[in-house]
Design a protein around this motif. Structure first.
Motif, PDB file in Angstrom:
ATOM      1  N   THR A 210       1.108  -1.351  -0.322  1.00  0.00           N
ATOM      2  CA  THR A 210      -0.068  -0.033  -0.418  1.00  0.00           C
ATOM      3  C   THR A 210       0.597   1.235  -0.050  1.00  0.00           C
ATOM      4  O   THR A 210       0.467   2.535  -0.694  1.00  0.00           O
ATOM      5  CB  THR A 210      -1.144  -0.280   0.866  1.00  0.00           C
ATOM      6  OG1 THR A 210      -1.624  -1.329   1.213  1.00  0.00           O
ATOM      7  CG2 THR A 210      -2.167   1.211   1.147  1.00  0.00           C
ATOM      8  N   SER A 211       1.842   1.297   0.962  1.00  0.00           N
ATOM      9  CA  SER A 211       2.367   2.215   0.972  1.00  0.00           C
ATOM     10  C   SER A 211       3.714   2.924  -0.388  1.00  0.00           C
ATOM     11  O   SER A 211       4.147   3.517  -1.091  1.00  0.00           O
ATOM     12  CB  SER A 211       3.647   2.085   1.335  1.00  0.00           C
ATOM     13  OG  SER A 211       5.151   3.353   2.424  1.00  0.00           O
ATOM     14  N   ALA A 212       4.113   1.050  -0.925  1.00  0.00           N
ATOM     15  CA  ALA A 212       4.480   2.078  -2.490  1.00  0.00           C
ATOM     16  C   ALA A 212       3.704   2.174  -3.617  1.00  0.00           C
ATOM     17  O   ALA A 212       4.185   2.801  -4.346  1.00  0.00           O
ATOM     18  CB  ALA A 212       5.214   0.125  -2.494  1.00  0.00           C
ATOM     19  N   LEU A 213       1.942   1.414  -3.682  1.00  0.00           N
ATOM     20  CA  LEU A 213       1.427   2.315  -4.680  1.00  0.00           C
ATOM     21  C   LEU A 213       1.641   3.872  -4.297  1.00  0.00           C
ATOM     22  O   LEU A 213       1.476   3.878  -5.322  1.00  0.00           O
ATOM     23  CB  LEU A 213       0.496   1.561  -4.500  1.00  0.00           C
ATOM     24  CG  LEU A 213       0.412   0.106  -4.820  1.00  0.00           C
ATOM     25  CD1 LEU A 213      -1.483  -0.757  -4.639  1.00  0.00           C
ATOM     26  CD2 LEU A 213       0.879   0.009  -6.486  1.00  0.00           C
ATOM     27  N   GLU A 214       1.110   4.119  -2.659  1.00  0.00           N
ATOM     28  CA  GLU A 214       0.751   5.642  -3.184  1.00  0.00           C
ATOM     29  C   GLU A 214       2.259   6.338  -3.482  1.00  0.00           C
ATOM     30  O   GLU A 214       2.549   7.050  -3.616  1.00  0.00           O
ATOM     31  CB  GLU A 214       0.902   5.672  -1.108  1.00  0.00           C
ATOM     32  CG  GLU A 214      -1.162   4.922  -0.898  1.00  0.00           C
ATOM     33  CD  GLU A 214      -0.986   5.570   0.634  1.00  0.00           C
ATOM     34  OE1 GLU A 214       0.095   6.036   1.337  1.00  0.00           O
ATOM     35  OE2 GLU A 214      -1.406   4.661   1.071  1.00  0.00           O
ATOM     36  N   GLY A 222      10.624   8.660  -9.559  1.00  0.00           N
ATOM     37  CA  GLY A 222       9.983   7.363 -10.139  1.00  0.00           C
ATOM     38  C   GLY A 222       9.272   7.037 -10.758  1.00  0.00           C
ATOM     39  O   GLY A 222       9.214   7.199 -11.916  1.00  0.00           O
ATOM     40  N   THR A 223       9.872   5.638 -11.365  1.00  0.00           N
ATOM     41  CA  THR A 223       8.795   5.168 -12.756  1.00  0.00           C
ATOM     42  C   THR A 223       7.645   5.458 -12.334  1.00  0.00           C
ATOM     43  O   THR A 223       7.162   5.178 -13.892  1.00  0.00           O
ATOM     44  CB  THR A 223       9.657   4.263 -13.211  1.00  0.00           C
ATOM     45  OG1 THR A 223       8.638   2.859 -11.880  1.00  0.00           O
ATOM     46  CG2 THR A 223      10.498   3.722 -12.946  1.00  0.00           C
ATOM     47  N   GLY A 224       6.994   5.229 -11.508  1.00  0.00           N
ATOM     48  CA  GLY A 224       5.482   5.483 -11.196  1.00  0.00           C
ATOM     49  C   GLY A 224       5.077   3.786 -11.375  1.00  0.00           C
ATOM     50  O   GLY A 224       3.733   4.548 -11.644  1.00  0.00           O
ATOM     51  N   ARG A 225       5.401   2.552 -11.529  1.00  0.00           N
ATOM     52  CA  ARG A 225       5.272   1.548 -11.642  1.00  0.00           C
ATOM     53  C   ARG A 225       5.685   0.828 -10.651  1.00  0.00           C
ATOM     54  O   ARG A 225       6.463   0.976  -9.562  1.00  0.00           O
ATOM     55  CB  ARG A 225       5.337   0.824 -13.685  1.00  0.00           C
ATOM     56  CG  ARG A 225       5.335   1.062 -14.284  1.00  0.00           C
ATOM     57  CD  ARG A 225       6.592   1.279 -15.439  1.00  0.00           C
ATOM     58  NE  ARG A 225       5.238  -0.133 -16.077  1.00  0.00           N
ATOM     59  CZ  ARG A 225       3.592   0.391 -16.680  1.00  0.00           C
ATOM     60  NH1 ARG A 225       3.677   1.209 -17.065  1.00  0.00           N
ATOM     61  NH2 ARG A 225       3.399  -1.004 -16.817  1.00  0.00           N
ATOM     62  N   ILE A 226       4.819  -0.067 -10.627  1.00  0.00           N
ATOM     63  CA  ILE A 226       5.030  -0.948  -9.686  1.00  0.00           C
ATOM     64  C   ILE A 226       4.720  -2.814 -10.492  1.00  0.00           C
ATOM     65  O   ILE A 226       4.257  -2.652 -11.182  1.00  0.00           O
ATOM     66  CB  ILE A 226       3.674  -1.196  -8.048  1.00  0.00           C
ATOM     67  CG1 ILE A 226       4.297  -2.237  -7.204  1.00  0.00           C
ATOM     68  CG2 ILE A 226       2.630  -1.786  -8.771  1.00  0.00           C
ATOM     69  CD1 ILE A 226       3.781  -1.750  -5.996  1.00  0.00           C
ATOM     70  N   GLY A 227       5.789  -4.040  -9.742  1.00  0.00           N
ATOM     71  CA  GLY A 227       5.389  -4.882 -10.497  1.00  0.00           C
ATOM     72  C   GLY A 227       5.580  -6.092  -8.859  1.00  0.00           C
ATOM     73  O   GLY A 227       5.719  -5.310  -8.041  1.00  0.00           O
ATOM     74  N   LEU A 228       4.579  -7.261  -9.239  1.00  0.00           N
ATOM     75  CA  LEU A 228       4.698  -8.402  -8.402  1.00  0.00           C
ATOM     76  C   LEU A 228       4.630  -9.954  -8.954  1.00  0.00           C
ATOM     77  O   LEU A 228       4.513  -9.794 -10.153  1.00  0.00           O
ATOM     78  CB  LEU A 228       3.377  -8.154  -7.804  1.00  0.00           C
ATOM     79  CG  LEU A 228       3.228  -8.865  -6.746  1.00  0.00           C
ATOM     80  CD1 LEU A 228       3.691  -9.175  -5.765  1.00  0.00           C
ATOM     81  CD2 LEU A 228       1.278  -9.416  -6.114  1.00  0.00           C
ATOM     82  N   CYS A 229       5.877 -10.361  -8.481  1.00  0.00           N
ATOM     83  CA  CYS A 229       6.135 -11.950  -8.625  1.00  0.00           C
ATOM     84  C   CYS A 229       5.575 -12.478  -7.359  1.00  0.00           C
ATOM     85  O   CYS A 229       5.737 -12.851  -6.121  1.00  0.00           O
ATOM     86  CB  CYS A 229       7.807 -12.366  -9.012  1.00  0.00           C
ATOM     87  SG  CYS A 229       8.065 -11.755 -10.027  1.00  0.00           S
ATOM     88  N   ALA A 326       1.330   2.316 -11.231  1.00  0.00           N
ATOM     89  CA  ALA A 326       0.750   2.095  -9.661  1.00  0.00           C
ATOM     90  C   ALA A 326      -0.649   3.566  -9.800  1.00  0.00           C
ATOM     91  O   ALA A 326      -1.446   3.197  -8.772  1.00  0.00           O
ATOM     92  CB  ALA A 326       2.288   2.765  -9.125  1.00  0.00           C
ATOM     93  N   ALA A 327      -0.191   4.515 -10.501  1.00  0.00           N
ATOM     94  CA  ALA A 327      -1.723   5.226 -10.831  1.00  0.00           C
ATOM     95  C   ALA A 327      -3.196   4.933 -10.736  1.00  0.00           C
ATOM     96  O   ALA A 327      -3.276   3.612 -11.788  1.00  0.00           O
ATOM     97  CB  ALA A 327      -1.609   6.310 -11.406  1.00  0.00           C
ATOM     98  N   GLY A 328      -4.395   4.325  -9.860  1.00  0.00           N
ATOM     99  CA  GLY A 328      -5.103   3.430  -9.957  1.00  0.00           C
ATOM    100  C   GLY A 328      -5.071   2.201  -9.779  1.00  0.00           C
ATOM    101  O   GLY A 328      -6.323   1.430 -10.386  1.00  0.00           O
TER     102      GLY A 328
END
Length: 629
Positions: A210-214, A222-229, A326-328
């Motif tokens: 949650t913190s990383a998304l915000e 930053g890149t404004g993106r997030i990834g998950l494995c 990450a936005a949205g």
């Protein structure tokens, strides 16, 4: 003020602040007077209407009130760190406890900004409330702050700012809560980490995600993106079952260490979400390729055998990979997407990683939407029946029709059976749906019979094997035939070859009872299932419907397929010797129809004769028999 002083020399209505460690004194401390200076004697008690009493000598009857210097003595002796602050936020005085707390001479703190001492200006909300306390618009401010001593060491302090009693100044107090914070930190660590692998657990992982998304949404650097494995060990349950949970826990610890090694170069978060499920969170990801490379490295790392408790163990993992802006994006959506993709990886064969596919997910969501609304759709009568003719190959006469159900979905439009029948079989909605199809088809067949008594049509209805197991199909058919007044010989029920072949117990009994009732039984898609020809003679079957794959080789007269013709001819001869009729499906040309006729097929079904059409089109075909297209 007139009146009788109390035992402490106070006039009626006057108050004396209590001397405690927190609120020891008024903010403005009066300067101690000369001990040798004379003090005014307290007034004698008076009674209304009585003459004044003589002055009571010192020490007789009443104890004199504390001198102003006593307040300063209490202020200086208090263990609670305190400072007197004016309405502008400047320190007027500080006690030795405050100097000791901050590691400096308390005299050096005077004239300093209280907000600087207590770190009250970093947080906008705290700064605003502090200003309101200074202005008298708020009664108290209480915050916990991490402060730096003069020697560079840090401490945690509970800060309180509130107006001093009977004064225009304020009292700032600080209580050292470092030990309490340390204990809370250790308890939180235990609460937020997995005891087996020492990794962050599900609660901490969701907090960090949650913190990383915000942060990714609002951090323009930053890149404004997030990834998950999101990964799951394949077959881990077998390790626990055969070697015990102790070995299983040690294996999980070894797996966790390899995941940490894979994530360390990028500083990614690794967490154990429960059981044998792990997650790697990539903040400020650079794109899907970064996540795919991470998934590849994890699979490669886990392929190496593990030496655990004298056992050499090999494990594999299935990984769902999600990467997006990450936005949205919400944590719930991200985990659902990762979980779905992990399921795809397992469904595709395990020991692999799979990247999230929006189109595949949309198809899955559509399946879920259709599955959840199937039963209500039956009640709302959103289904319709089309009918495809069964035509005699010898004379071109329409002998019967197959009822084919369609779903007029309010959102997705008209859906063919392959979109929803498998779902209905999975969730059991096929029972009420099949009952509706049977009743509607029988009612329509009865209407055709009444309209054309010299040319009655057999209506063929598909039946799923689950209808036999989950409902009383024999009772349903009998009730519907009685309700619609359709003669049993005008109804044919189609079951797939895999559902019929090998039937024992209840399914076989149901088929036999339906046959005894006069209902015809047909095997649909014959030649693609078990093809247990020896068992075929024991079934109460009247018709075989050859699968369309056999007819495809009949398309071109100039390039015939001898093998196809030999197989179909053998099947037709076998069926006829068993007293069965044969229907060829997927007839699309006159050449196919002619070759099937020469082989001996009884009826044909396909686009050469007609696509599935509404009931009124079938009525027109009946009146214009023989049909030819």
């Amino acid at each position: 003020m007139s009146g009788t002083p109390d035992g402490q020399g106070r006039a009626p209505g006057a108050t004396l602040p209590a001397i405690t460690e927190r609120d020891a004194i008024p903010s403005v401390l009066p300067v101690a007077e000369d001990p040798g200076a004379p003090r005014p004697a307290p007034s004698a008690p008076s009674v209304p209407g009585a003459p004044p009493s003589p002055v009571t000598p010192p020490g007789a009857g009443h104890t004199p009130g504390p001198a102003p210097g006593d307040y300063r003595a209490a202020f200086n002796a208090a263990r609670l760190a305190m400072a007197v602050v004016d309405r502008e936020g400047r320190v007027l005085d500080a006690n030795p406890a405050l100097g000791a707390l901050l590691g400096t001479d308390p005299g050096l703190l005077t004239t300093r900004s209280a907000a600087d001492l207590a770190d009250l200006h970093e947080d906008p909300r705290t700064w605003r409330e502090y200003r309101e306390v200074l202005g008298g618009r708020l009664a108290r401010l209480r915050r916990t702050r991490r402060l730096l001593r003069a020697d560079g060491h840090a401490l945690w302090a509970e800060i309180t700012v509130e107006p001093a009693p009977d004064s225009c100044s304020l009292l700032l107090s600080m209580a050292d809560i470092s030990d309490q914070r340390d204990l809370q930190g250790r308890l939180r660590h235990l609460q937020m980490h997995d005891p087996v692998t020492r990794l962050p657990n599900r609660s901490l992982f969701f907090e960090r995600m949650t913190s990383a998304l915000e942060a990714a949404t609002y951090d323009h650097e930053g890149t404004g993106r997030i990834g998950l494995c999101y990964l799951d060990l394949d077959g881990f349950k077998a390790v626990n079952d055969t070697l015990g949970h102790r070995v299983g826990d040690r294996l999980l610890g070894a797996v966790a260490q390899r995941l940490i090694d894979c994530a360390a170069p990028g500083g990614h978060l690794v967490a154990r979400l429960g059981g044998d499920e792990f997650a790697l969170l990539v903040r400020n990801s650079t794109g899907t390729e970064q996540l795919c490379d991470l998934a590849r490295s994890v699979l490669a790392a886990l392929q190496e055998p593990f030496d655990v408790g004298g056992q050499r163990l090999s494990v594999s993992a299935s990984i769902g990979v999600v990467e997006r802006p990450a936005a949205g994006t919400h944590t719930t959506w991200l985990m659902q997407a990762a979980d779905t993709t992990l399921y795809w990886a397992k469904e595709d064969g395990k020991a692999r990683w799979t990247l999230f596919d929006p189109e595949r997910n949309a198809h899955r969501m559509t399946r879920q939407a259709l599955s959840s609304t199937l039963r209500p759709a039956v009640e709302r009568e959103e289904f319709v029946l089309d009918y495809q003719p069964l035509v005699g190959l010898g004379d071109g006469v329409v002998r019967g029709v197959e009822a084919l159900v369609r779903w007029d979905h309010p959102q997705f439009g008209r859906l063919s059976p392959n979109r929803f029948i498998p779902l209905a079989e999975e969730n059991g909605a096929i029972v009420p749906l099949g009952r509706w199809v049977l009743r509607t088809a029988c009612r329509q067949a009865r209407a055709w019979q009444l309209a054309n008594p010299t040319h009655p049509l057999v209506v063929s209805v598909n039946v799923a094997v689950r209808q036999v197991w989950d409902s009383d199909l024999v009772a349903d058919v009998g009730a519907i035939l009685a309700e619609t007044r359709l003669p049993p010989h005008l109804l044919q029920l189609e079951l797939t070859e895999s559902a019929v072949m090998g039937s024992t117990g209840r399914p076989l009994q149901a088929l036999q009872q339906l046959s005894d009732m006069g209902v015809a039984i047909a095997i649909d898609d014959f030649g693609t299932g078990y093809s247990n020809l020896a068992y075929l003679s024991r079934l109460p079957v009247s018709t075989l419907k050859l699968d369309g794959s056999f007819v495809q080789g009949f398309r071109a007269e100039e390039h015939p397929n001898p093998a196809d013709q030999t197989i179909v001819e053998a099947l037709v001869q076998l069926a006829h010797r068993l007293g069965l009729t044969v229907t060829a499906e997927c007839v699309e040309s006159a050449e196919q129809a002619e070759r099937l006729r020469r082989i001996g097929c009884d009826t044909g079904q396909g686009w050469f004769y007609s696509r599935p059409v509404p009931p009124d089109r079938i009525q027109a075909m009946i009146t214009t028999c023989p049909a030819s297209g």
